[in-house]
Design a protein around this motif. Structure first.
Motif, PDB file in Angstrom:
ATOM      1  N   LEU A 191      -8.024 -11.759 -42.097  1.00 26.27           N
ATOM      2  CA  LEU A 191      -9.224 -11.866 -42.931  1.00 26.27           C
ATOM      3  C   LEU A 191     -10.467 -11.436 -42.159  1.00 26.27           C
ATOM      4  O   LEU A 191     -11.354 -10.767 -42.711  1.00 26.27           O
ATOM      5  CB  LEU A 191      -9.397 -13.304 -43.424  1.00 26.27           C
ATOM      6  CG  LEU A 191      -8.432 -13.773 -44.516  1.00 26.27           C
ATOM      7  CD1 LEU A 191      -8.674 -15.250 -44.822  1.00 26.27           C
ATOM      8  CD2 LEU A 191      -8.612 -12.942 -45.777  1.00 26.27           C
ATOM      9  N   ALA A 192     -10.527 -11.821 -40.872  1.00 22.21           N
ATOM     10  CA  ALA A 192     -11.691 -11.455 -40.068  1.00 22.21           C
ATOM     11  C   ALA A 192     -11.765  -9.936 -39.874  1.00 22.21           C
ATOM     12  O   ALA A 192     -12.806  -9.308 -40.131  1.00 22.21           O
ATOM     13  CB  ALA A 192     -11.636 -12.167 -38.716  1.00 22.21           C
ATOM     14  N   VAL A 193     -10.661  -9.337 -39.432  1.00 18.66           N
ATOM     15  CA  VAL A 193     -10.659  -7.889 -39.208  1.00 18.66           C
ATOM     16  C   VAL A 193     -10.767  -7.149 -40.535  1.00 18.66           C
ATOM     17  O   VAL A 193     -11.394  -6.078 -40.619  1.00 18.66           O
ATOM     18  CB  VAL A 193      -9.397  -7.460 -38.436  1.00 18.66           C
ATOM     19  CG1 VAL A 193      -9.347  -5.946 -38.261  1.00 18.66           C
ATOM     20  CG2 VAL A 193      -9.361  -8.139 -37.069  1.00 18.66           C
ATOM     21  N   GLY A 194     -10.171  -7.712 -41.586  1.00 25.05           N
ATOM     22  CA  GLY A 194     -10.334  -7.116 -42.907  1.00 25.05           C
ATOM     23  C   GLY A 194     -11.788  -7.092 -43.341  1.00 25.05           C
ATOM     24  O   GLY A 194     -12.252  -6.134 -43.960  1.00 25.05           O
ATOM     25  N   GLY A 195     -12.518  -8.167 -43.014  1.00 24.26           N
ATOM     26  CA  GLY A 195     -13.951  -8.186 -43.304  1.00 24.26           C
ATOM     27  C   GLY A 195     -14.689  -7.102 -42.545  1.00 24.26           C
ATOM     28  O   GLY A 195     -15.596  -6.449 -43.086  1.00 24.26           O
ATOM     29  N   LEU A 196     -14.288  -6.894 -41.287  1.00 17.40           N
ATOM     30  CA  LEU A 196     -14.895  -5.823 -40.502  1.00 17.40           C
ATOM     31  C   LEU A 196     -14.607  -4.464 -41.138  1.00 17.40           C
ATOM     32  O   LEU A 196     -15.497  -3.600 -41.198  1.00 17.40           O
ATOM     33  CB  LEU A 196     -14.358  -5.868 -39.069  1.00 17.40           C
ATOM     34  CG  LEU A 196     -14.767  -4.722 -38.147  1.00 17.40           C
ATOM     35  CD1 LEU A 196     -16.286  -4.652 -37.994  1.00 17.40           C
ATOM     36  CD2 LEU A 196     -14.093  -4.866 -36.784  1.00 17.40           C
ATOM     37  N   PHE A 197     -13.381  -4.277 -41.619  1.00 20.68           N
ATOM     38  CA  PHE A 197     -13.034  -3.009 -42.278  1.00 20.68           C
ATOM     39  C   PHE A 197     -13.878  -2.804 -43.536  1.00 20.68           C
ATOM     40  O   PHE A 197     -14.350  -1.693 -43.800  1.00 20.68           O
ATOM     41  CB  PHE A 197     -11.550  -2.996 -42.634  1.00 20.68           C
ATOM     42  CG  PHE A 197     -11.113  -1.769 -43.384  1.00 20.68           C
ATOM     43  CD1 PHE A 197     -10.925  -0.571 -42.719  1.00 20.68           C
ATOM     44  CD2 PHE A 197     -10.900  -1.811 -44.753  1.00 20.68           C
ATOM     45  CE1 PHE A 197     -10.534   0.574 -43.399  1.00 20.68           C
ATOM     46  CE2 PHE A 197     -10.505  -0.668 -45.449  1.00 20.68           C
ATOM     47  CZ  PHE A 197     -10.332   0.528 -44.768  1.00 20.68           C
ATOM     48  N   VAL A 198     -14.085  -3.866 -44.302  1.00 18.99           N
ATOM     49  CA  VAL A 198     -14.931  -3.776 -45.498  1.00 18.99           C
ATOM     50  C   VAL A 198     -16.352  -3.392 -45.114  1.00 18.99           C
ATOM     51  O   VAL A 198     -16.996  -2.559 -45.778  1.00 18.99           O
ATOM     52  CB  VAL A 198     -14.904  -5.106 -46.272  1.00 18.99           C
ATOM     53  CG1 VAL A 198     -15.987  -5.133 -47.351  1.00 18.99           C
ATOM     54  CG2 VAL A 198     -13.535  -5.340 -46.899  1.00 18.99           C
ATOM     55  N   ALA A 199     -16.870  -3.987 -44.028  1.00 18.89           N
ATOM     56  CA  ALA A 199     -18.226  -3.657 -43.572  1.00 18.89           C
ATOM     57  C   ALA A 199     -18.316  -2.201 -43.135  1.00 18.89           C
ATOM     58  O   ALA A 199     -19.296  -1.506 -43.446  1.00 18.89           O
ATOM     59  CB  ALA A 199     -18.626  -4.584 -42.428  1.00 18.89           C
TER      60      ALA A 199
END
Length: 347
Positions: A191-199
């Motif tokens: 979820l954390a790295v996925g959030g970074l990918f979204v950003a």
């Protein structure tokens, strides 16, 4: 019969790492980065869509098929390196899981084609069907992750193989207290790295809302994952835990370096700097893969060390592998160059 007796006991000698372990750690870190970006962004897009915000799930859904393909391909190398060094444990745990492990292939295929259907049949499906298809594909990937956590922990516990000798087949590693925080640590990290990918996707699309949403998920996910990491550490056997608490200096220093890197990337996350976060996240994931490998080595130390593996010095296959890596990388780089050149021409 005690299943641990089937594994030859190794003398307590200093832990030695083969150069294959370096390749295992490096390729696994690359696999985890893509897996986290793929699964985490899909879960975030789904969560936002359930709240009635369909913009993000649509944008993420366009990227998921190639991301999943890259995740699978990058997962082949670390799995092969694992089987080279620890096959006498990994093959056994795979067989003991039986149907649970075999089902991974079919569930993964379902999720893979589910994302393709979502991408190419988006307009022809109703919103409810789209969410059901997307959500079930995400759940399928969660199942795959849980099965891998079972396999990777069951292989470390020959004392947990006893149910096979009691007449059970196709069982999971439910009795290991470390499996739950270990699996949760990987999922929250996604979820954390996925959030970074979204950003990063929002930065590319010049969408400030995507950037803000992605960094929110990244910072909260990272903080929560630090707590889960402490739980995971406390759930480890005393021998392994004490090794990280100073009993084994290299393992302890690796843990300290991982925590320091995580603190820096979290600071950059609160400053809304996705590009800087991406660099520190890459380093942190590599260090966490390093720590994960230390856990494996320390778990298996009573039964196996790399010093016990005979070395034949037959490097032909390794040189062939390196040749394909270099040649394949050059071809991919050339393909990407042509792709971006064609896009500039259309612009």
């Amino acid at each position: 019969m005690n299943p641990a007796s089937l594994i030859p006991m190794a003398e307590p000698i200093p832990i030695h790492w083969a150069w294959f372990d370096v390749l295992l750690i490096s390729t696994f870190a690359a696999h985890v980065l893509f897996m986290n970006a793929m699964l985490g962004s899909a879960a975030i897009g789904l969560a936002e869509a359930v709240r009635g915000r369909d913009g993000l799930i649509r944008a993420v859904g366009m990227k998921l098929p190639p991301l999943l393909a890259l995740t699978i391909n990058l997962g082949v190398a670390p799995l092969l390196f694992l089987q080279v060094n620890y096959g006498n444990f990994d093959y056994v745990s795979s067989v003991l899981m039986g149907g649970w492990w075999l089902a991974v292939i079919f569930v993964l295929l379902y999720s893979y084609y589910g994302f393709y259907l979502y991408k190419f049949k988006y307009e022809s499906m109703g919103r409810g069907v789209r969410l059901a298809l997307f959500g079930s594909s995400v759940l399928g990937l969660v199942y795959v992750g849980f099965m891998f956590s079972n396999n990777m922990t069951l292989m470390l516990r020959p004392d947990g193989w006893q149910p096979y000798f009691d007449g059970y087949a196709g069982f999971l590693n439910w009795r290991d207290p470390a499996i739950y925080p270990r699996f949760l640590h990987m999922m929250v990290g996604a979820l954390a790295v996925g959030g970074l990918f979204v950003a990063l996707l929002g930065r590319h699309l010049k969408n400030k809302e995507f950037v803000a949403t992605g960094m929110w998920w990244f910072t909260r996910g990272t903080m929560f994952n630090l707590a889960v990491g402490v739980w995971f550490l406390m759930a480890l056997p005393d021998k392994v835990l004490l090794a990280f608490m100073g009993g084994n200096l290299p393992a302890t220093l690796t843990l300290v370096a991982g925590l320091a890197s995580a603190a820096v990337l979290l600071y950059a996350g609160f400053r809304q700097e996705p590009m800087r976060v991406a660099g520190w996240a890459t380093l942190t994931v590599f260090l966490m893969a390093f720590i994960r490998h230390w856990v494996r080595v320390l778990y298996l130390d009573p039964w196996f060390t790399m010093d016990a593996v005979p070395v034949t010095n037959q490097y032909g296959s390794f040189y062939l592998f390196l040749g394909f890596v270099v040649g394949g990388g050059a071809i991919i780089a050339y393909m990407l160059k042509l792709y971006f050149k064609s896009r500039q021409g259309r612009a």
